[in-house]
Design a protein around this motif. Structure first.
Motif, PDB file in Angstrom:
ATOM      1  N   SER A   1       4.367  -3.661  -0.709  1.00 59.23           N
ATOM      2  CA  SER A   1       4.074  -4.746   0.228  1.00 59.23           C
ATOM      3  C   SER A   1       2.594  -5.122   0.158  1.00 59.23           C
ATOM      4  CB  SER A   1       4.440  -4.329   1.654  1.00 59.23           C
ATOM      5  OG  SER A   1       5.841  -4.143   1.771  1.00 59.23           O
ATOM      6  N   THR A   2       2.277  -6.312   0.625  1.00 64.03           N
ATOM      7  CA  THR A   2       0.890  -6.777   0.598  1.00 64.03           C
ATOM      8  C   THR A   2       0.032  -5.969   1.568  1.00 64.03           C
ATOM      9  OG1 THR A   2       1.549  -9.010  -0.032  1.00 64.03           O
ATOM     10  CG2 THR A   2      -0.610  -8.757   1.013  1.00 64.03           C
ATOM     11  N   GLY A   3      -1.111  -5.519   1.076  1.00 61.53           N
ATOM     12  CA  GLY A   3      -2.033  -4.729   1.877  1.00 61.53           C
ATOM     13  C   GLY A   3      -3.431  -4.828   1.311  1.00 61.53           C
ATOM     14  N   PRO A   4      -4.357  -4.026   1.825  1.00 59.68           N
ATOM     15  CA  PRO A   4      -5.748  -4.087   1.362  1.00 59.68           C
ATOM     16  C   PRO A   4      -5.931  -3.814  -0.133  1.00 59.68           C
ATOM     17  CG  PRO A   4      -5.604  -2.909   3.440  1.00 59.68           C
ATOM     18  CD  PRO A   4      -4.197  -3.149   2.999  1.00 59.68           C
ATOM     19  N   ALA A   5      -4.985  -3.105  -0.756  1.00 61.95           N
ATOM     20  CA  ALA A   5      -5.101  -2.827  -2.193  1.00 61.95           C
ATOM     21  C   ALA A   5      -4.547  -3.965  -3.049  1.00 61.95           C
ATOM     22  CB  ALA A   5      -4.374  -1.522  -2.532  1.00 61.95           C
ATOM     23  N   SER A   6      -3.915  -4.958  -2.409  1.00 62.25           N
ATOM     24  CA  SER A   6      -3.332  -6.078  -3.146  1.00 62.25           C
ATOM     25  C   SER A   6      -4.412  -7.068  -3.580  1.00 62.25           C
ATOM     26  CB  SER A   6      -2.293  -6.793  -2.271  1.00 62.25           C
ATOM     27  OG  SER A   6      -1.285  -5.907  -1.839  1.00 62.25           O
ATOM     28  N   ILE A   7      -4.038  -7.907  -4.520  1.00 60.48           N
ATOM     29  CA  ILE A   7      -4.969  -8.928  -4.994  1.00 60.48           C
ATOM     30  C   ILE A   7      -5.018 -10.090  -4.011  1.00 60.48           C
ATOM     31  CG2 ILE A   7      -5.474 -10.566  -6.849  1.00 60.48           C
ATOM     32  CD1 ILE A   7      -5.925  -7.644  -7.599  1.00 60.48           C
ATOM     33  N   ASP A   8      -6.232 -10.449  -3.610  1.00 53.97           N
ATOM     34  CA  ASP A   8      -6.462 -11.611  -2.753  1.00 53.97           C
ATOM     35  C   ASP A   8      -6.397 -12.852  -3.645  1.00 53.97           C
ATOM     36  OD1 ASP A   8      -7.415 -13.651  -1.175  1.00 53.97           O
ATOM     37  OD2 ASP A   8      -9.251 -12.627  -0.565  1.00 53.97           O
ATOM     38  N   PRO A   9      -5.412 -13.725  -3.436  1.00 56.32           N
ATOM     39  CA  PRO A   9      -5.306 -14.890  -4.321  1.00 56.32           C
ATOM     40  C   PRO A   9      -6.526 -15.804  -4.275  1.00 56.32           C
ATOM     41  CG  PRO A   9      -3.814 -15.097  -2.428  1.00 56.32           C
ATOM     42  CD  PRO A   9      -4.349 -13.705  -2.410  1.00 56.32           C
ATOM     43  N   ALA A  10      -7.293 -15.728  -3.197  1.00 55.67           N
ATOM     44  CA  ALA A  10      -8.481 -16.585  -3.091  1.00 55.67           C
ATOM     45  C   ALA A  10      -9.605 -16.123  -4.002  1.00 55.67           C
ATOM     46  CB  ALA A  10      -8.968 -16.622  -1.646  1.00 55.67           C
ATOM     47  N   SER A  11      -9.666 -14.812  -4.266  1.00 57.10           N
ATOM     48  CA  SER A  11     -10.778 -14.274  -5.064  1.00 57.10           C
ATOM     49  C   SER A  11     -10.347 -13.712  -6.411  1.00 57.10           C
ATOM     50  CB  SER A  11     -11.494 -13.170  -4.273  1.00 57.10           C
ATOM     51  OG  SER A  11     -10.645 -12.036  -4.117  1.00 57.10           O
ATOM     52  N   GLY A  12      -9.073 -13.360  -6.524  1.00 54.34           N
ATOM     53  CA  GLY A  12      -8.598 -12.736  -7.752  1.00 54.34           C
ATOM     54  C   GLY A  12      -8.921 -11.252  -7.832  1.00 54.34           C
ATOM     55  N   SER A  13      -9.500 -10.698  -6.760  1.00 55.25           N
ATOM     56  CA  SER A  13      -9.857  -9.283  -6.681  1.00 55.25           C
ATOM     57  C   SER A  13      -9.101  -8.644  -5.517  1.00 55.25           C
ATOM     58  CB  SER A  13     -11.364  -9.120  -6.475  1.00 55.25           C
ATOM     59  OG  SER A  13     -12.083  -9.709  -7.533  1.00 55.25           O
ATOM     60  N   PRO A  14      -9.044  -7.306  -5.473  1.00 53.89           N
ATOM     61  CA  PRO A  14      -8.378  -6.670  -4.334  1.00 53.89           C
ATOM     62  C   PRO A  14      -9.021  -7.085  -3.014  1.00 53.89           C
ATOM     63  CG  PRO A  14      -8.739  -5.073  -6.084  1.00 53.89           C
ATOM     64  CD  PRO A  14      -9.475  -6.315  -6.482  1.00 53.89           C
ATOM     65  N   TYR A  15      -8.193  -7.209  -1.977  1.00 54.59           N
ATOM     66  CA  TYR A  15      -8.714  -7.559  -0.652  1.00 54.59           C
ATOM     67  C   TYR A  15      -9.759  -6.553  -0.185  1.00 54.59           C
ATOM     68  CZ  TYR A  15      -4.981 -10.911   0.583  1.00 54.59           C
ATOM     69  OH  TYR A  15      -4.134 -11.985   0.660  1.00 54.59           O
ATOM     70  N   ARG A  16      -9.464  -5.271  -0.359  1.00 57.33           N
ATOM     71  CA  ARG A  16     -10.290  -4.208   0.219  1.00 57.33           C
ATOM     72  C   ARG A  16     -10.537  -4.496   1.705  1.00 57.33           C
ATOM     73  NH1 ARG A  16     -11.737  -1.156  -4.213  1.00 57.33           N
ATOM     74  NH2 ARG A  16     -11.901  -2.255  -6.191  1.00 57.33           N
ATOM     75  N   LEU A  17     -11.760  -4.509   2.156  1.00 63.85           N
ATOM     76  CA  LEU A  17     -12.042  -4.711   3.578  1.00 63.85           C
ATOM     77  C   LEU A  17     -12.038  -6.175   3.990  1.00 63.85           C
ATOM     78  CD1 LEU A  17     -14.736  -2.006   4.380  1.00 63.85           C
ATOM     79  CD2 LEU A  17     -12.259  -1.798   4.082  1.00 63.85           C
ATOM     80  N   ASP A  18     -11.750  -7.081   3.062  1.00 64.80           N
ATOM     81  CA  ASP A  18     -11.571  -8.481   3.408  1.00 64.80           C
ATOM     82  C   ASP A  18     -10.161  -8.751   3.919  1.00 64.80           C
ATOM     83  OD1 ASP A  18     -14.158  -9.275   2.800  1.00 64.80           O
ATOM     84  OD2 ASP A  18     -13.681  -9.657   0.682  1.00 64.80           O
ATOM     85  N   PHE A  19      -9.296  -7.745   3.845  1.00 61.19           N
ATOM     86  CA  PHE A  19      -7.955  -7.909   4.405  1.00 61.19           C
ATOM     87  C   PHE A  19      -8.085  -8.132   5.908  1.00 61.19           C
ATOM     88  CE2 PHE A  19      -3.663  -6.474   5.671  1.00 61.19           C
ATOM     89  CZ  PHE A  19      -2.892  -7.107   4.702  1.00 61.19           C
ATOM     90  N   PRO A  20      -7.322  -9.062   6.489  1.00 62.05           N
ATOM     91  CA  PRO A  20      -7.459  -9.313   7.935  1.00 62.05           C
ATOM     92  C   PRO A  20      -7.116  -8.072   8.755  1.00 62.05           C
ATOM     93  CG  PRO A  20      -6.144 -11.028   6.864  1.00 62.05           C
ATOM     94  CD  PRO A  20      -6.327  -9.935   5.858  1.00 62.05           C
ATOM     95  N   ALA A  21      -7.651  -8.008   9.964  1.00 65.28           N
ATOM     96  CA  ALA A  21      -7.314  -6.923  10.879  1.00 65.28           C
ATOM     97  C   ALA A  21      -5.793  -6.851  11.027  1.00 65.28           C
ATOM     98  CB  ALA A  21      -7.978  -7.151  12.234  1.00 65.28           C
ATOM     99  N   LEU A  22      -5.264  -5.649  10.881  1.00 68.79           N
ATOM    100  CA  LEU A  22      -3.816  -5.438  10.848  1.00 68.79           C
ATOM    101  C   LEU A  22      -3.348  -4.777  12.135  1.00 68.79           C
ATOM    102  CD1 LEU A  22      -1.141  -5.320   9.067  1.00 68.79           C
ATOM    103  CD2 LEU A  22      -1.861  -2.979   8.533  1.00 68.79           C
ATOM    104  N   THR A  23      -2.268  -5.283  12.710  1.00 72.86           N
ATOM    105  CA  THR A  23      -1.640  -4.656  13.865  1.00 72.86           C
ATOM    106  C   THR A  23      -0.188  -4.336  13.528  1.00 72.86           C
ATOM    107  OG1 THR A  23      -0.784  -6.694  14.868  1.00 72.86           O
ATOM    108  CG2 THR A  23      -3.072  -6.067  15.395  1.00 72.86           C
ATOM    109  N   LEU A  24       0.401  -3.455  14.334  1.00 72.32           N
ATOM    110  CA  LEU A  24       1.820  -3.148  14.131  1.00 72.32           C
ATOM    111  C   LEU A  24       2.683  -4.339  14.519  1.00 72.32           C
ATOM    112  CD1 LEU A  24       2.096   0.603  15.184  1.00 72.32           C
ATOM    113  CD2 LEU A  24       1.610  -0.403  12.937  1.00 72.32           C
ATOM    114  N   GLU A  25       2.172  -5.215  15.375  1.00 70.40           N
ATOM    115  CA  GLU A  25       2.882  -6.458  15.668  1.00 70.40           C
ATOM    116  C   GLU A  25       2.993  -7.323  14.411  1.00 70.40           C
ATOM    117  OE1 GLU A  25       1.266  -5.303  19.758  1.00 70.40           O
ATOM    118  OE2 GLU A  25       0.678  -5.074  17.667  1.00 70.40           O
ATOM    119  N   ASP A  26       1.950  -7.333  13.568  1.00 69.38           N
ATOM    120  CA  ASP A  26       2.015  -8.067  12.303  1.00 69.38           C
ATOM    121  C   ASP A  26       3.106  -7.481  11.403  1.00 69.38           C
ATOM    122  OD1 ASP A  26      -0.222  -9.678  13.033  1.00 69.38           O
ATOM    123  OD2 ASP A  26      -1.572  -8.097  12.336  1.00 69.38           O
ATOM    124  N   ALA A  27       3.137  -6.159  11.343  1.00 74.29           N
ATOM    125  CA  ALA A  27       4.171  -5.492  10.535  1.00 74.29           C
ATOM    126  C   ALA A  27       5.560  -5.812  11.066  1.00 74.29           C
ATOM    127  CB  ALA A  27       3.933  -3.988  10.529  1.00 74.29           C
TER     128      ALA A  27
END
Length: 366
Positions: free
Chosen positions: A97-123
């Motif tokens: 599933s998409t997560g911080p280790a996934s590729i950010d399509p905007a940058s072409g690099s892993p999201y890392r800490l650019d991944f948005p704040a995640l909640t269990l409600e999002d999941a």
């Protein structure tokens, strides 16, 4: 795991996140067992704890054993000859599933800490989108264990009327101080590892020490002191098995924890671990009405089974009682099962006969 067993669902794009930001091109990994009936009324969704993949059990595409292998399958406690079972890998994970280790399509690099704040409600909302995407208007049963149980409660409170019955296993309606404290220490161990490097690590410079400590802390809390005494007592390693360094590993329990950590540290992405850990801390049903009781009162299911373990220190039995009481007050027919398994929080993964018997009996009355 065979790539053929893992299916993918494309989330609506952009997928808005509860605390701000949105994901573009995000997806969920999932697996299924059994057949969906003509009325689409026999579906069970399983939401997992922090680290498992969607591969809960062997299936036609992947015969390798899953993390809940003895629980579900043809003729098993969750009988896939009757039920169509879906297991989803949570949003934010690294198991497809998409997560911080996934590729950010905007940058072409892993999201890392650019991944948005995640909640269990999002999941939960991502899992709900998957269910609707499969053409299922109402689940026969929503099952969640550990972190997945909290995600299930979020699913129920945010999507009323979408579930007929609920099985809640060793979870919490809100994060409590002890669990928050443990997870905080786990995150600190990872963040203080120099190789974490503000989330910018690679395979050569990897926060292995931090992940190892985090996993050891977790394993200690997943089981009970009673089990540690019964399994290891104060047994020491043979002299040739001990580390030849000051304060090195000397007892069997230390060796066990080290081995457990070694098997885990490279199998789960550290940033994903941090995001899901913090999402667990943030979860609080009291946000829905001002108290946990009011939050539970907003959940409309017809029947519920709540299972807890007396030796669970991470998600204590008092929290299972709170969930059961709240769902009952909301109008559900509720059964609370308190097991005396010595395995603590991990009992639902290992004490399959007793957990399975309760689950099978509940499903058998549907």
């Amino acid at each position: 795991m065979s790539a053929d067993a893992r299916r993918y669902f494309d989330l609506p794009s952009p997928f808005a996140m509860k605390r701000g930001g949105a994901l573009t091109g995000a997806r969920l990994a999932y697996e299924t067992w059994g057949r969906l009936d003509a009325d689409r009324a026999n579906a069970i969704l399983i939401l997992t704890g922090l680290s498992p993949s969607a591969h809960a059990a062997a299936n036609d595409e992947d015969p390798s054993p899953g993390w809940w292998e003895d629980m579900l399958g043809p003729g098993k406690y969750i009988d896939t000859d009757r039920w169509f079972v879906i297991c989803v890998n949570t949003l934010g994970s690294c198991k497809g599933s998409t997560g911080p280790a996934s590729i950010d399509p905007a940058s072409g690099s892993p999201y890392r800490l650019d991944f948005p704040a995640l909640t269990l409600e999002d999941a939960a909302s991502a899992a709900f989108a998957l269910v609707r995407g499969l053409g299922i208007d109402r689940l026969a049963c929503l099952l969640g264990n550990s972190m997945g149980g909290m995600t299930a409660l979020a699913y129920l409170v945010r999507h009323p009327g979408s579930v007929h019955s609920h099985i809640s296993i060793s979870t919490a309606p809100q994060a409590q101080p002890f669990a928050i404290a443990i997870r905080s220490l786990q995150r600190e161990a990872i963040r203080l590892d120099p190789n974490w490097n503000e989330g910018s690590y690679d395979e050569e410079r990897y926060p292995e020490a931090g992940m190892s400590i985090a996993r050891k802390l977790g394993v200690i809390t997943y089981r009970s002191a009673m089990e540690w005494v019964g399994r290891f007592a104060r047994i020491r390693l043979e002299s040739d098995q001990r580390e030849d360094e000051p304060f090195g590993v000397e007892f069997q329990i230390e060796s066990y924890l080290a081995g457990h950590a070694r098997r885990f540290v490279r199998s789960f992405d550290p940033n994903c671990y941090l995001y899901l850990s913090r999402a667990s801390d943030w979860f609080d049903l009291a946000e829905y009405g001002g108290s946990v009781r009011e939050g539970l009162a907003r959940i409309a299911v017809e029947r519920a089974l709540v299972i807890g373990v007396e030796t669970d220190i991470l998600f204590p039995l008092t929290q299972q009682q709170e969930i059961a009481d709240g769902l009952q007050a909301a109008g559900a027919e509720v059964e609370l099962v308190a097991l005396d398994s010595p395995q603590g929080h991990d009992a639902f993964l290992v004490d399959i006969p007793r957990f399975g018997a309760a689950i099978a009996a509940f499903l058998g009355r549907m």
